[in-house]
Design a protein around this motif. Sequence first.
Motif, short mmCIF file in Angstrom:
data_model
loop_
_atom_site.label_atom_id
_atom_site.label_comp_id
_atom_site.label_asym_id
_atom_site.label_seq_id
_atom_site.Cartn_x
_atom_site.Cartn_y
_atom_site.Cartn_z
N GLY A 10 0.82 -1.20 0.00
CA GLY A 10 0.00 0.00 0.00
C GLY A 10 0.86 1.25 0.00
O GLY A 10 2.09 1.18 0.04
N GLY A 11 0.22 2.39 -0.03
CA GLY A 11 0.93 3.66 -0.07
C GLY A 11 1.73 3.97 1.18
O GLY A 11 2.77 4.60 1.12
N THR A 12 1.27 3.49 2.33
CA THR A 12 1.99 3.76 3.58
C THR A 12 2.43 2.50 4.29
O THR A 12 3.37 2.53 5.08
CB THR A 12 1.14 4.59 4.55
OG1 THR A 12 -0.07 3.88 4.83
CG2 THR A 12 0.81 5.95 3.97
N GLY A 13 1.77 1.39 4.03
CA GLY A 13 2.12 0.16 4.73
C GLY A 13 1.92 -1.06 3.85
O GLY A 13 1.27 -1.01 2.80
N MET A 14 2.51 -2.16 4.30
CA MET A 14 2.37 -3.44 3.61
C MET A 14 1.82 -4.45 4.60
O MET A 14 2.22 -4.46 5.77
CB MET A 14 3.73 -3.92 3.09
CG MET A 14 4.34 -3.01 2.06
SD MET A 14 5.93 -3.63 1.45
CE MET A 14 7.00 -3.27 2.83
N LYS A 15 0.93 -5.29 4.11
CA LYS A 15 0.38 -6.39 4.90
C LYS A 15 0.79 -7.68 4.22
O LYS A 15 0.75 -7.76 2.99
CB LYS A 15 -1.13 -6.30 4.98
CG LYS A 15 -1.63 -5.05 5.63
CD LYS A 15 -3.15 -5.00 5.54
CE LYS A 15 -3.58 -3.59 5.29
NZ LYS A 15 -3.98 -3.25 3.97
N ALA A 16 1.16 -8.67 5.01
CA ALA A 16 1.62 -9.92 4.41
C ALA A 16 1.17 -11.11 5.25
O ALA A 16 0.83 -10.97 6.42
CB ALA A 16 3.14 -9.91 4.31
N ALA A 17 1.22 -12.26 4.61
CA ALA A 17 0.88 -13.50 5.29
C ALA A 17 1.61 -14.66 4.64
O ALA A 17 1.98 -14.59 3.46
CB ALA A 17 -0.62 -13.74 5.25
N LEU A 18 1.79 -15.70 5.42
CA LEU A 18 2.16 -16.99 4.90
C LEU A 18 0.89 -17.82 4.99
O LEU A 18 0.25 -17.88 6.04
CB LEU A 18 3.29 -17.62 5.71
CG LEU A 18 4.60 -16.83 5.76
CD1 LEU A 18 5.63 -17.57 6.61
CD2 LEU A 18 5.13 -16.57 4.36
N VAL A 19 0.52 -18.42 3.87
CA VAL A 19 -0.75 -19.13 3.78
C VAL A 19 -0.49 -20.56 3.32
O VAL A 19 0.21 -20.77 2.32
CB VAL A 19 -1.70 -18.42 2.79
CG1 VAL A 19 -3.03 -19.13 2.71
CG2 VAL A 19 -1.88 -16.96 3.18
N GLY A 20 -1.04 -21.52 4.05
CA GLY A 20 -0.90 -22.92 3.67
C GLY A 20 -1.59 -23.16 2.34
O GLY A 20 -2.51 -22.43 1.96
N THR A 21 -1.19 -24.20 1.65
CA THR A 21 -1.78 -24.50 0.36
C THR A 21 -3.27 -24.85 0.47
O THR A 21 -3.98 -24.81 -0.53
CB THR A 21 -1.01 -25.63 -0.36
OG1 THR A 21 -0.95 -26.76 0.51
CG2 THR A 21 0.39 -25.17 -0.71
#
Length: 128
Positions: A10-21
Amino acid sequence: MRHVIALDVGGTGMKAALVGTDGTLLHEARRATGRERGADAVVETILAFAADLRAHGEEHLGESAVAAGVAVPGIVDAEKGIAVYAANLGWRDVPLRALLTERLGVPVALGHDVRTGGLAEGRIGAGR
């Protein structure tokens, strides 16, 4: 455990995840985008965040991610894997998919943030 990296820039922040298959949420993380440091710094921040997510999976899940999906704002050429233009991040023609593939060593999908959000809602969210 087999998993993928999901990263929303995003413009100010990033969101992330590790997701199982199987769709299981395995890990969540956030980081500032750092756009005040300029476009090159934003790209490096994205690459470093993705690498940190890969390392987290290796350490805590016993293996590296098998792929990554990254959503970015602005104009995106998803077919070529290029972040064409984002006014709020100050970049033009960034070969983000290639850069991430090189850094992570796995296949990477690059998409427009709104389109990928809609796709996710349709497949696994309220639009299912």
